[in-house]
Motif scaffolding. Sequence first.
Motif, PDB file in Angstrom:
ATOM      1  N   TYR A   1       0.494   1.401   2.626  1.00 31.29           N
ATOM      2  CA  TYR A   1       0.094   2.670   3.248  1.00 31.29           C
ATOM      3  C   TYR A   1      -1.179   3.212   2.599  1.00 31.29           C
ATOM      4  O   TYR A   1      -2.101   3.664   3.297  1.00 31.29           O
ATOM      5  CB  TYR A   1       1.214   3.695   3.129  1.00 31.29           C
ATOM      6  N   LYS A   2      -1.239   3.162   1.272  1.00 30.18           N
ATOM      7  CA  LYS A   2      -2.424   3.675   0.567  1.00 30.18           C
ATOM      8  C   LYS A   2      -3.680   2.877   0.938  1.00 30.18           C
ATOM      9  O   LYS A   2      -4.739   3.453   1.195  1.00 30.18           O
ATOM     10  CB  LYS A   2      -2.209   3.618  -0.950  1.00 30.18           C
ATOM     11  N   VAL A   3      -3.553   1.562   0.971  1.00 29.39           N
ATOM     12  CA  VAL A   3      -4.711   0.712   1.277  1.00 29.39           C
ATOM     13  C   VAL A   3      -5.178   0.914   2.705  1.00 29.39           C
ATOM     14  O   VAL A   3      -6.370   1.107   2.958  1.00 29.39           O
ATOM     15  CB  VAL A   3      -4.372  -0.776   1.028  1.00 29.39           C
ATOM     16  N   THR A   4      -4.258   0.862   3.654  1.00 29.58           N
ATOM     17  CA  THR A   4      -4.655   0.993   5.064  1.00 29.58           C
ATOM     18  C   THR A   4      -5.182   2.394   5.365  1.00 29.58           C
ATOM     19  O   THR A   4      -6.123   2.546   6.148  1.00 29.58           O
ATOM     20  CB  THR A   4      -3.478   0.658   5.998  1.00 29.58           C
ATOM     21  N   SER A   5      -4.606   3.408   4.733  1.00 27.37           N
ATOM     22  CA  SER A   5      -5.106   4.779   4.926  1.00 27.37           C
ATOM     23  C   SER A   5      -6.509   4.926   4.343  1.00 27.37           C
ATOM     24  O   SER A   5      -7.384   5.546   4.958  1.00 27.37           O
ATOM     25  CB  SER A   5      -4.159   5.792   4.270  1.00 27.37           C
TER      26      SER A   5
END
Length: 209
Positions: free
Chosen positions: A194-198
């Motif tokens: 989630y952190k990377v894609t966001s």
Amino acid sequence: MRRSQQTFREKNKPKEKQCRWRVWWLRIAAILLCLVAIGSIFVISAHDKIEQWEYPRKYSDLVEYYAGKYGMDKRMLYAIIRTESNFDPEAQSNVDARGLMQITEITFDWIKSKIAPSEDLNFEDLYDPETNIRFGTYYLSYCLQRYGNDLATAAAAYHSGVGTVDELLENSEYSQDGVTLQDFPYTQMSRYVYKVTSAYERYCEIYAD
């Protein structure tokens, strides 16, 4: 004749005053509009600066070079680096992953065998930004190629290992095509993805070029 001219002027004095007031109001309105426009530009500029500060593009020369070398979107690299170390080249995790892209010793040895088998490099060299970005970019590109260029699945592999992701891909509960994951069952993996894609989405929005 003089009297008629005087009478004409007296009759038109209110109109002249009205015209003057209109001119003044128009001038004030124009000034206010200019101030509002300048203020809007300042607010937009300040907002852009804040976003660029939150999502920086540090080590841009290295990122752009290795992103180009391995044929990937440089904004993916920025997203990984921001998530992994927040651009701290001296970062070290509790499992001894090191540097900007937080590479473990096992992963370092595997990457070295692929791209630098004859080079005099050791695990300590991961604190060097160029070595770290070079190795990390290769590994991320490997994950992307392995999992159909899907950033979420590649990020899961980057974080939890290729073996873990391959096992999940065999389960139809987590993957419909056997190549990409639709669900990330482990809490840390899910948060990381989630952190990377966001972050990647924000980099694409802020740096549309």
